[in-house]
Each structure stands twice: as C-alpha cells, then as structure tokens.
Write a protein that holds these residues in place. Structure first.
Motif, PDB file in Angstrom:
ATOM      1  N   ASP A 288       0.848  -1.196   0.000  1.00  0.00           N
ATOM      2  CA  ASP A 288       0.000   0.000   0.000  1.00  0.00           C
ATOM      3  C   ASP A 288       0.882   1.243   0.000  1.00  0.00           C
ATOM      4  O   ASP A 288       1.147   1.849   1.042  1.00  0.00           O
ATOM      5  N   LEU A 289       1.352   1.630  -1.172  1.00  0.00           N
ATOM      6  CA  LEU A 289       2.157   2.843  -1.287  1.00  0.00           C
ATOM      7  C   LEU A 289       1.300   4.068  -1.038  1.00  0.00           C
ATOM      8  O   LEU A 289       0.089   4.067  -1.255  1.00  0.00           O
ATOM      9  N   ILE A 290       1.961   5.138  -0.629  1.00  0.00           N
ATOM     10  CA  ILE A 290       1.214   6.322  -0.229  1.00  0.00           C
ATOM     11  C   ILE A 290       0.512   6.979  -1.412  1.00  0.00           C
ATOM     12  O   ILE A 290      -0.551   7.593  -1.252  1.00  0.00           O
ATOM     13  N   SER A 291       1.052   6.845  -2.604  1.00  0.00           N
ATOM     14  CA  SER A 291       0.391   7.421  -3.778  1.00  0.00           C
ATOM     15  C   SER A 291      -0.939   6.720  -4.049  1.00  0.00           C
ATOM     16  O   SER A 291      -1.961   7.381  -4.318  1.00  0.00           O
ATOM     17  N   VAL A 292      -0.955   5.394  -3.963  1.00  0.00           N
ATOM     18  CA  VAL A 292      -2.196   4.646  -4.149  1.00  0.00           C
ATOM     19  C   VAL A 292      -3.131   4.866  -2.965  1.00  0.00           C
ATOM     20  O   VAL A 292      -4.362   4.923  -3.132  1.00  0.00           O
ATOM     21  N   HIS A 293      -2.581   4.999  -1.778  1.00  0.00           N
ATOM     22  CA  HIS A 293      -3.405   5.256  -0.595  1.00  0.00           C
ATOM     23  C   HIS A 293      -4.144   6.584  -0.716  1.00  0.00           C
ATOM     24  O   HIS A 293      -5.325   6.676  -0.355  1.00  0.00           O
ATOM     25  N   ILE A 294      -3.467   7.604  -1.205  1.00  0.00           N
ATOM     26  CA  ILE A 294      -4.111   8.907  -1.407  1.00  0.00           C
ATOM     27  C   ILE A 294      -5.193   8.797  -2.478  1.00  0.00           C
ATOM     28  O   ILE A 294      -6.283   9.378  -2.345  1.00  0.00           O
TER      29      ILE A 294
END
Length: 340
Positions: A288-294
């Motif tokens: 769960d990378l932060i770009s996908v999380h956002i």
C-alpha cells in the motif's frame, strides 16, 4: 582669389583626429545601444516563456488548487462547485496526522511501506546500474547489443511492461511460478505474488526492473568522462580492479550519483503507475504505497479534502527531504574540495 573654407564636420560625427566624442554623440550612441541590450538580455526569458506558461498551467495551478481544497470539507456533493464546500481549516490535516485513529494509522502504515519500498528500489536500481556500467565500460565484442538489451525495460511503455509482469506473476499460469516451482523446485507450492506479503517483493522487483536501466544509462555516460590515464597509472602502481573502482571510479561518479539518487528517490516515492497497474485500484496492505493510498482515500470514499491534505503533507515531506539532501551533499562536496 578667394581661399576655400575647410569642410564643416557634422555635430554628431567624432573629430577625424581621434579626439573625444562630444556629449551629444555619446547620448545618441547610448540611445541606439539600449534597445539592443534589452533585446539581448530579454531573449533568454522570452524563449523560456512558453515552458514557464506550461509549467504554471500543468503543475503550479493544479498544485495551488489542491492546497486550497485541503482546507475545505470537500465531498462528492460539492465536487461540481468545490469553492462552495464548507471551510474546514486544519481539520483534514489533524485527521491525517492522528496516529491514534484508524485513518492516521493507515496513513502511517502506508508511509512506512513507501519508505521501505523506496530504499530497496532505489538502492538496488543504483547497484545494478553502476555494476552494469562498470562491466560494459571496456570495449568487447557485442557490447553495443548488450547495452541495447539493458535499456529495453526503460524504452518499453510502462503500461505494456507492467501488464506483462502482472501476467507473469499469476499464481496458476504465470511464468514466475512455472520457473520457480515447476522447473527449479525452489518453492513448495505456487506462490501468490499479487496478494499477501509477497506483493511487496513483486512490487520491488518490477520497480527495479523499470528504473535500473535509467541509472545504467546515466552512469555509462558519466564513465566516459573519467580519463583512462588514471586507470593506467593505477595499474602501474599495482592497484587491482576493486581498488580502481573504489579509489577512481566511485569518487569520480559522486557528483553524478548525487543527482541520480535524488531523481530516483523522487520518482520512486511518488510512483503511482506501477502499483496501480500491477494491483488495480485496491493495493494489498503489504504494498500500500502512499500514492495509491491517497488515490483510494480520495476517489473510493470521495473525501477530496482529506486526500488533498495528505497530498500537501506528502509534498512538504519531499521538499524537506530534498532540501536536507542537497544541503548535506553540497557541504560534503565543499569539504572534500577544501581537503584536496
């Protein structure tokens, strides 16, 4: 017989004897030179104006809008007229940094996963790039073909490459499990690479495969600027291959490595295409990378104010890290020059 009078010299013409020009002549020359100076000084800015306008239109203006959205309670009902959304102030930021709440804990977990992923991906990409660049530095038969093969992952369109990897990582009919399990017998059973804990390993492998040719390309070009006389002198002094790499190659590549590592860090930390294409809209918890999380927080829950707040926090983090990195590397470079 009348004597001929000498020809009159025009007032703006300097004396033929090389005397000092009059004040009026100097003012006239300055008036003629000033537009030329203005044109020469303004030409670079005029040439940069189209790129500056596109930068404002594509990057700076959306960034400013995103910052304004982070201070509003922007949900789906206000998406048509986001300016009418209620003012939330710093509430969105408080929710994002509240690690005691589930939302803050999820963001912190995503941030930790992204940091680990970035360190591994950038480190491995740089290591493979510098190794391949050093091994192909000397001429040998087929070097050009080998370099072209190394650059293939970087030349392929990202969607084509990652979709190919997603097929290769399938559990039942993927090439990776066929080789590791069926052919080599490394694993006891076919592994799930796109879900569970193995998804992090799959993400790192695909990212390194995509980015290391860029490091190889930059470092190969940098190696061409190292004088061959240094290696010949080192060989005469009895230095081995590893000593030459340690004492000559790596120090000579340090200015290039400073820029290369920073670029790879920014690319990898902000990477959205690879995890989104590889896992879809819902990435596994381990990847769960932060770009996908956002993206999921913004478009899955339609809470664009909270998603914008996380994006602003990410921007501030990258700015701080970049400034600190440049400060440390520049101080180190000045210290080495003074010691030399």
């Amino acid at each position: 017989m009348t004597a001929l009078s000498p020809p009159r010299t025009p007032p703006d013409t300097p004396p033929p004897t090389g005397g000092r020009p009059s004040r009026r002549t100097r003012r006239t020359r300055r008036r003629h030179l000033l537009p030329d100076r203005v044109r020469r000084a303004g030409l670079p800015y005029l040439l940069l104006l189209p790129a500056l306008l596109l930068e404002i239109l594509i990057h700076l203006a959306p960034m400013a809008v995103g910052v304004l959205m982070s201070f509003r309670d922007l949900s789906q009902q206000y998406i048509r007229d986001w300016g009418a959304a209620p003012w939330a102030g710093l509430d969105n930021f408080r929710v994002a940094v509240d690690v005691d709440a589930p939302v803050g804990q999820a963001l912190l977990h995503s941030f930790a996963v992204t940091c680990a992923f970035t360190v591994l991906a950038v480190g491995l990409a740089w290591l493979l790039g510098v190794t391949a660049a050093i091994l192909t530095q000397d001429g040998f038969r087929g070097r050009g073909v080998l370099r072209a093969v190394f650059l293939t992952p970087y030349a392929l369109p990202i969607y084509t490459a990652v979709i190919t990897w997603s097929f290769m990582l399938q559990r039942d009919n993927g090439l990776v499990n066929h080789v590791l399990h069926d052919q080599l017998g490394v694993t006891d059973s076919p592994s799930f690479w796109l879900i569970g804990d193995n998804s992090f390993t799959a993400l790192v492998v695909v990212s390194v495969w995509r980015t290391w040719p860029f490091a190889f390309l930059i470092l190969t070009a940098a190696l061409q600027n190292i004088p061959r006389d240094l290696y010949e002198a080192a060989q005469l002094d009895g230095a081995g291959v590893w000593q030459q790499i340690r004492r000559i190659t790596l120090p000579s590549l340090q200015p290039v490595n400073q820029v290369l590592v920073l670029v790879l860090f920014l690319w990898t930390f902000n990477d959205f295409n690879v995890p989104y294409i590889l896992f879809g809209k819902s990435a596994p918890e381990a990847a769960d990378l932060i770009s996908v999380h956002i993206y999921q927080s913004s478009f899955a829950t339609w809470d664009f104010g909270y998603g914008s707040a996380m994006s602003v926090l990410l921007l501030l983090f990258l700015l701080v890290v970049t400034a600190a990195y440049l400060l440390v590397t520049n101080r180190g470079g000045r210290g080495r020059k003074q010691d030399a």
